[in-house]
Design an enzyme around this catalytic site. Structure first.
Site, PDB file in Angstrom:
ATOM      1  N   GLY A 128      19.227  -8.285  11.297  1.00 25.75           N
ATOM      2  CA  GLY A 128      19.726  -7.565  12.625  1.00 25.75           C
ATOM      3  C   GLY A 128      20.636  -8.671  13.305  1.00 25.75           C
ATOM      4  O   GLY A 128      20.286  -9.884  13.444  1.00 25.75           O
ATOM      5  N   ALA A 129      21.590  -7.996  14.151  1.00 31.97           N
ATOM      6  CA  ALA A 129      22.297  -8.891  14.813  1.00 31.97           C
ATOM      7  C   ALA A 129      22.670  -8.359  16.268  1.00 31.97           C
ATOM      8  O   ALA A 129      23.987  -8.384  16.617  1.00 31.97           O
ATOM      9  CB  ALA A 129      23.370  -9.421  14.107  1.00 31.97           C
ATOM     10  N   LYS A 182      20.792  -5.726  30.282  1.00 32.23           N
ATOM     11  CA  LYS A 182      20.666  -6.975  30.135  1.00 32.23           C
ATOM     12  C   LYS A 182      21.977  -7.949  30.299  1.00 32.23           C
ATOM     13  O   LYS A 182      22.034  -8.852  30.672  1.00 32.23           O
ATOM     14  CB  LYS A 182      19.980  -7.364  29.064  1.00 32.23           C
ATOM     15  CG  LYS A 182      18.672  -7.087  28.933  1.00 32.23           C
ATOM     16  CD  LYS A 182      17.831  -7.535  27.644  1.00 32.23           C
ATOM     17  CE  LYS A 182      16.213  -6.996  27.593  1.00 32.23           C
ATOM     18  NZ  LYS A 182      15.493  -7.553  26.507  1.00 32.23           N
ATOM     19  N   LYS A 228      29.071  -8.724  13.779  1.00 30.13           N
ATOM     20  CA  LYS A 228      28.217  -8.742  14.770  1.00 30.13           C
ATOM     21  C   LYS A 228      27.330 -10.065  14.476  1.00 30.13           C
ATOM     22  O   LYS A 228      27.041 -10.990  15.234  1.00 30.13           O
ATOM     23  CB  LYS A 228      27.119  -7.710  15.095  1.00 30.13           C
ATOM     24  CG  LYS A 228      28.112  -6.688  15.943  1.00 30.13           C
ATOM     25  CD  LYS A 228      26.984  -6.034  16.458  1.00 30.13           C
ATOM     26  CE  LYS A 228      27.240  -4.234  16.486  1.00 30.13           C
ATOM     27  NZ  LYS A 228      25.892  -3.570  16.919  1.00 30.13           N
ATOM     28  N   TYR A 240       6.717  -3.384  18.020  1.00 30.97           N
ATOM     29  CA  TYR A 240       5.312  -3.606  18.181  1.00 30.97           C
ATOM     30  C   TYR A 240       4.735  -2.098  17.937  1.00 30.97           C
ATOM     31  O   TYR A 240       3.600  -2.036  17.846  1.00 30.97           O
ATOM     32  CB  TYR A 240       5.076  -4.222  19.369  1.00 30.97           C
ATOM     33  CG  TYR A 240       5.468  -3.519  20.768  1.00 30.97           C
ATOM     34  CD1 TYR A 240       6.456  -4.293  21.337  1.00 30.97           C
ATOM     35  CD2 TYR A 240       4.859  -2.464  21.385  1.00 30.97           C
ATOM     36  CE1 TYR A 240       7.013  -3.823  22.722  1.00 30.97           C
ATOM     37  CE2 TYR A 240       5.726  -1.846  22.288  1.00 30.97           C
ATOM     38  CZ  TYR A 240       6.597  -2.657  22.916  1.00 30.97           C
ATOM     39  OH  TYR A 240       7.121  -2.148  23.927  1.00 30.97           O
ATOM     40  N   ARG A 272      24.038  -5.283   9.103  1.00 35.12           N
ATOM     41  CA  ARG A 272      24.744  -4.114   8.476  1.00 35.12           C
ATOM     42  C   ARG A 272      26.371  -4.255   8.931  1.00 35.12           C
ATOM     43  O   ARG A 272      27.000  -4.236   7.921  1.00 35.12           O
ATOM     44  CB  ARG A 272      24.219  -2.608   9.157  1.00 35.12           C
ATOM     45  CG  ARG A 272      25.036  -1.665   8.485  1.00 35.12           C
ATOM     46  CD  ARG A 272      24.260  -0.282   9.336  1.00 35.12           C
ATOM     47  NE  ARG A 272      24.362  -0.183  10.613  1.00 35.12           N
ATOM     48  CZ  ARG A 272      23.556   0.746  11.528  1.00 35.12           C
ATOM     49  NH1 ARG A 272      22.916   1.813  10.753  1.00 35.12           N
ATOM     50  NH2 ARG A 272      23.777   0.708  12.749  1.00 35.12           N
TER      51      ARG A 272
HETATM   52  P1  NDP Z   1      20.462  -3.556  19.634  1.00 35.81           P
HETATM   53  O1  NDP Z   1      20.922  -2.164  19.725  1.00 35.81           O
HETATM   54  O2  NDP Z   1      21.321  -4.489  20.121  1.00 35.81           O
HETATM   55  O3  NDP Z   1      20.646  -3.865  18.122  1.00 35.81           O
HETATM   56  C1  NDP Z   1      20.071  -3.133  16.985  1.00 35.81           C
HETATM   57  C2  NDP Z   1      20.227  -3.591  15.598  1.00 35.81           C
HETATM   58  O4  NDP Z   1      19.757  -2.732  14.749  1.00 35.81           O
HETATM   59  C3  NDP Z   1      21.556  -4.170  15.286  1.00 35.81           C
HETATM   60  O5  NDP Z   1      21.424  -5.356  14.234  1.00 35.81           O
HETATM   61  C4  NDP Z   1      22.055  -2.954  14.399  1.00 35.81           C
HETATM   62  O6  NDP Z   1      22.852  -3.298  13.347  1.00 35.81           O
HETATM   63  C5  NDP Z   1      20.440  -2.605  13.712  1.00 35.81           C
HETATM   64  N1  NDP Z   1      20.338  -1.386  13.283  1.00 35.81           N
HETATM   65  C6  NDP Z   1      20.221  -0.026  14.006  1.00 35.81           C
HETATM   66  N2  NDP Z   1      20.009   0.816  13.317  1.00 35.81           N
HETATM   67  C7  NDP Z   1      20.201   0.488  11.717  1.00 35.81           C
HETATM   68  C8  NDP Z   1      20.392   1.285  10.455  1.00 35.81           C
HETATM   69  N3  NDP Z   1      19.695   2.187  10.539  1.00 35.81           N
HETATM   70  N4  NDP Z   1      20.175   0.370   9.423  1.00 35.81           N
HETATM   71  C9  NDP Z   1      20.588  -0.788   9.700  1.00 35.81           C
HETATM   72  N5  NDP Z   1      20.637  -1.621  10.783  1.00 35.81           N
HETATM   73  C10 NDP Z   1      20.359  -1.019  11.823  1.00 35.81           C
HETATM   74  O7  NDP Z   1      18.581  -3.549  19.906  1.00 35.81           O
HETATM   75  P2  NDP Z   1      18.177  -4.729  20.631  1.00 35.81           P
HETATM   76  O8  NDP Z   1      18.793  -6.079  19.750  1.00 35.81           O
HETATM   77  O9  NDP Z   1      18.106  -4.881  21.914  1.00 35.81           O
HETATM   78  O10 NDP Z   1      16.643  -4.617  19.886  1.00 35.81           O
HETATM   79  C11 NDP Z   1      16.232  -4.676  18.515  1.00 35.81           C
HETATM   80  C12 NDP Z   1      14.883  -4.458  18.395  1.00 35.81           C
HETATM   81  O11 NDP Z   1      14.023  -5.503  18.895  1.00 35.81           O
HETATM   82  C13 NDP Z   1      14.578  -3.251  19.100  1.00 35.81           C
HETATM   83  O12 NDP Z   1      13.544  -2.358  18.271  1.00 35.81           O
HETATM   84  C14 NDP Z   1      13.545  -3.370  20.295  1.00 35.81           C
HETATM   85  O13 NDP Z   1      12.397  -2.552  20.465  1.00 35.81           O
HETATM   86  C15 NDP Z   1      13.180  -4.631  20.084  1.00 35.81           C
HETATM   87  N6  NDP Z   1      12.611  -5.688  20.894  1.00 35.81           N
HETATM   88  C16 NDP Z   1      11.483  -6.029  21.135  1.00 35.81           C
HETATM   89  C17 NDP Z   1      11.248  -6.870  22.197  1.00 35.81           C
HETATM   90  C18 NDP Z   1       9.579  -7.426  22.417  1.00 35.81           C
HETATM   91  O14 NDP Z   1       9.327  -7.854  23.607  1.00 35.81           O
HETATM   92  N7  NDP Z   1       8.858  -7.420  21.464  1.00 35.81           N
HETATM   93  C19 NDP Z   1      12.143  -7.355  23.233  1.00 35.81           C
HETATM   94  C20 NDP Z   1      13.640  -6.991  22.755  1.00 35.81           C
HETATM   95  C21 NDP Z   1      13.771  -6.325  21.761  1.00 35.81           C
HETATM   96  P3  NDP Z   1      24.216  -2.899  13.342  1.00 35.81           P
HETATM   97  O15 NDP Z   1      25.029  -4.073  14.126  1.00 35.81           O
HETATM   98  O16 NDP Z   1      25.196  -2.909  12.160  1.00 35.81           O
HETATM   99  O17 NDP Z   1      24.549  -1.603  14.481  1.00 35.81           O
END
Ligand code: NDP
Length: 298
Positions: free
Chosen positions: A140-141, A80, A169, A238, A165
């Site tokens: 989340g960020a 993206k 970010k 979802y 976390r």
């Molecule tokens: P990213 O990988 O960019 O971000 C992941 C986020 O999850 C970060 O904030 C990360 O924290 C956090 N995270 C991951 N593992 C852990 C953990 N074990 N404990 C705490 N925090 C955690 O993902 P995206 O932003 O692209 O996507 C996020 C979610 O949104 C996904 O599940 C995706 O499927 C969903 N999504 C759904 C869409 C839809 O159309 N319904 C469209 C786009 C996304 P840190 O920064 O600390 O690593």
């Protein structure tokens, strides 16, 4: 290499007058063909949606797609951001969000848009929630959270807390989006500091990947009492239909919605851009039923 060489198994020999599709890696399990092929079929348009598995050389893949007449593309993880230099222009909102999920064909190349952001807004409005003057807590960020933060300010949210976390970010998103709107209403927090959020009623939006697929993992803030402040909760995930976050929201008396409608509307908006049509709510509901059957009947 022809663009069809990137098509996943089962799509290599699809015949249609017009092609649209998606670039991603992995891409095998994408649900987007359900959205777009249902729309084309219902509208009587001879157009098929092809998942393209792009493992490297994104630039060459975009060039092939354009040269071979692909009308439009969705872009998903992990491309993206990476796609942006290969576009002739980028819509201002997508530029500010820093992510493009939709490419629209023009006479000189593809133009980039972000339909995740208005897709989520439409999903939220369709459930009867308002963002204007709302107070929001985001968990989340990551990349999706950036679009969500932009959406909150675009639609007039009064205050937005971003808990993550990794604090840096959350701060980066807050700084960028506050600056974009000339405001200071987004407040970044580390997950340790969630108790500093004042007692009030909030829309909670879960943007981490915790709970994805098998539903494992505790929500970023694992304190039941915290969710008493949730008027409602939206999880971008979802699958599963009910994540641990959504369970907590419901247990504490809030309304809970998952991310399937966001997926639906980001797809519909992309289809509208590609085909210059307006999709009725009636047709959107038909597509939504198809999506639910596909995801939850497995
Ligand atoms: P990213 O990988 O960019 O971000 C992941 C986020 O999850 C970060 O904030 C990360 O924290 C956090 N995270 C991951 N593992 C852990 C953990 N074990 N404990 C705490 N925090 C955690 O993902 P995206 O932003 O692209 O996507 C996020 C979610 O949104 C996904 O599940 C995706 O499927 C969903 N999504 C759904 C869409 C839809 O159309 N319904 C469209 C786009 C996304 P840190 O920064 O600390 O690593």
């Amino acid at each position: 290499m022809s663009i069809m060489d990137y098509a996943i198994e089962g799509y290599k020999n699809v015949q249609a007058k017009q092609y649209i599709g998606i670039f991603g890696n992995p891409i095998k399990h994408t649900l987007s063909p359900v959205i777009h092929d249902t729309l084309s079929k219902s509208l009587g348009v001879d157009e098929r949606y092809i998942p393209f598995h792009i493992t490297d050389n994104l630039k060459a893949a975009v060039e092939s797609a354009y040269d071979e007449g692909i009308l439009g593309l969705n872009i998903t993880v992990p491309y993206k951001q990476e796609i942006m230099p290969y576009l002739v222009d980028i819509d201002p909102a997508a530029k500010a969000i820093g992510a493009v999920n939709t490419l629209v064909r023009t006479d000189v190349g593809y133009m980039g848009y972000n339909t995740d952001m208005p897709g989520l807004a439409k999903a939220i409005f369709s459930e009867g929630m308002e963002l204007k003057d709302s107070k929001v807590v985001m968990l989340g960020a990551g990349g999706a959270a950036r679009a969500v933060a932009y959406m909150c300010l675009y639609y007039g949210a009064k205050r937005v807390y971003i808990i993550n976390r990794t604090f840096e970010k959350a701060k980066s998103i807050a700084d960028d989006i506050n600056m974009e709107f000339g405001k200071d209403c987004i407040i970044p927090l580390s997950s340790r500091d969630y108790k500093s959020i004042p007692e009030d009623r909030y829309i909670f939006i879960q943007c981490t990947s915790v709970g994805l697929h098998n539903g494992d993992g505790l929500p970023l803030v694992d304190d039941r009492g915290f969710y008493q402040m949730a008027e409602c909760g939206v999880d971008l995930i979802y699958n599963p239909a009910k994540t641990p976050f959504l369970q907590l929201i419901e247990e504490m008396g809030g309304k809970a919605f998952n991310g399937l409608k966001m997926l639906l509307y980001q797809g519909i908006m992309a289809y509208e851009l590609w085909n210059q049509v307006e999709i009725s709510e009636e047709l959107a509901n038909i597509v939504y039923s198809e999506l639910k059957n596909t995801v939850y009947s497995k």
